[in-house]
Motif scaffolding. Sequence first.
Motif, short mmCIF file in Angstrom:
data_model
loop_
_atom_site.label_atom_id
_atom_site.label_comp_id
_atom_site.label_asym_id
_atom_site.label_seq_id
_atom_site.Cartn_x
_atom_site.Cartn_y
_atom_site.Cartn_z
N GLU A 1 -3.03 -25.46 19.61
CA GLU A 1 -2.01 -26.50 20.01
C GLU A 1 -2.77 -27.32 21.22
OE1 GLU A 1 2.88 -27.19 20.83
OE2 GLU A 1 1.92 -25.36 20.08
N PRO B 1 -1.67 -17.58 20.65
CA PRO B 1 -1.75 -17.60 19.25
C PRO B 1 -1.80 -16.38 18.36
CG PRO B 1 -3.15 -19.06 20.17
CD PRO B 1 -2.56 -18.12 21.30
N ASP C 1 7.08 -20.94 21.44
CA ASP C 1 7.78 -20.39 20.46
C ASP C 1 9.20 -20.17 20.25
OD1 ASP C 1 7.81 -18.59 17.55
OD2 ASP C 1 8.40 -16.88 19.23
N HIS D 1 1.04 -21.09 22.27
CA HIS D 1 2.12 -21.58 21.32
C HIS D 1 3.55 -21.39 22.09
CE1 HIS D 1 -0.03 -20.58 17.31
NE2 HIS D 1 -0.71 -21.29 18.17
#
Length: 618
Positions: free
Chosen positions: A429, A61, A40, A38
């Motif tokens: 993702e 994740p 972020d 991720h």
Amino acid sequence: MGTVDPRRRFNPTERAALYLAADGKCIDCGTDLAGGFHADHQEPHSRGGSTDVINGQALCPTCNLRKGAFVSNLRLWQESAMNKFYAVNPRDFLVAATPGAGKTRFALTLAKRLLTEGAVQRIAVVVPTDALRQQWADAAGQAGISLMPVGDFADYAKPGYQGCVATYAQVARGKGADMLRHATRNATFAILDEIHHAGDNRSWGDGLKTAVEHAIYRLALTGTPWRADPTSPIPFVNYDNNGTVQVDYGYEYGEAVADGVCRRIEFHAYDGEARWIDCGVVETAELGANLGEEDVSAALDVVYHPEREWMPVLLRKASEALDEVRREIPDAAGLIVAERQYHARAYAALLKSITGRDPVVVVSDDPEAKAAIDRFRDSRDPWIIAVKMVSEGVDIPRLAVGVYATKTRTPLFFRQVVGRFVRVRPDEEFNARLFIPAVPTLMNHAREIEQELRHQLEADRVQEERARAEAGESANQGTLDFREPLSASEARFDRAILGGQEAGAVKVEAAQAECRKLGIPTQFAMNLLPLLDRMQEATSAGVTAAAGNPRIEEPRHRRERVLRGEIDTIVGKVSYRTGKEKREINAELLRRGFPSRNKASVEQLEQIRNELARWLGM
């Protein structure tokens, strides 16, 4: 709270920079980052945090989901559409949103709100298929609305329910239309899902007009804007002077990808040579050539044949791609859209020889097809092969790899297939991949989607129905007696398309090699291309200068942008290795006399980069 950056998702270059800045490890727990890591926001996007590498971090994740940041009940586009509905207060409101964006959730949230406010007393939903009828009833139950999927005339106004879900066919004529019309005598909010299906024939449109004519509000939903067809008018929508439907609120694929609502999709096009005999004459053609319609159809007949070389090679490539994704996401799945039932069963045998497992095969005339799709959706089986089962009702979020092996080349059908791969799940993702023949028509469809162009059908609804009818007729026929397929070459990778950028086989292979060298999963190869292009430009410039040729200076603004990116990357590495926060590192630079980066010149940025590199021991 500051102004929210309209771009919510980090782009591929920024993701690669964050991955490299973190040395391929989660910033929080230090575990190796997998393909589904991720990117972020350190300062949450919902609180005004910018979508920039300076505000980004790479997390696994598990760590990202553990943060538990507040998430709105609605996505930004859904909130925006809701606000526009209330601002306009229309009787008829048409929302066109890309598949996977959340049209159902938006509609049911609005329905719940109208019920709570007392603006309406009942909800009536009309859908194109039986499968969607049950899905809408289930989704409504989760939203706190009791809707009855209509199976009998008494279900339209059954006591104990707040409304019903029926199909366009059920309300097309006669008693079904009359029963729904009678049920809407109380204040009703009508939701017309995939309303373009109301133009499938005139009776559907006429029946719909009768059935929900008296509804207080009518919300029409579609993922496919269309052009007017005078033979099958669609009620409750408006058209412009060119006959194109006028949308009250639109949310396109490009926006959905940028917002993280939909998954990015790579189109991998494969060329090849086909040979066949037509009326005694041997014909030869390359898939990527500009061929006439009949020759394209004939060439596809040859390469799709399971006993020719092209299709087995393509299936092996697709299987390898899925295996790569499943190493990071074990339940990821693949879908093959086949032309005929014969092809589907032959492809199943080929896949079993490649993978050692039987794929699921579903065809439209199989009464158990819907149940098979439901089982596959919740399983960990790798492959499903479908014939005439790709529609708005097929929702399998774990699909990651697709093979387009049908002769249907209309924009509507192609987009329906693409829509099967764009749904996202919160714990992953990656880019989905769709393998397609390098036929110019399909390549153009892929480019239009990737360039975020509004979907415009190239033919009106009459042409669309004619194309579907012809495809249906050919699906039940064998090869014509006067056309005999001879041979097809192996499928040759031609190019990949992602985000409007095209890359040939050499560039993709180079990017995959760089991924392996850096320890990045090769599924991010297309994402690294912009970085590799800049590296190649820099190398080429150096070689030219060394050869004594005049060196073309890189524009100053480009040099400054590259330097800022390099500094951001090195700051991330220093932060990770020293355990200091980035702001502490930036503060130390200021204490040592360096200016803030937003005020630094190119020369000062080079000094900052060199100082950081010295700290890092580079």
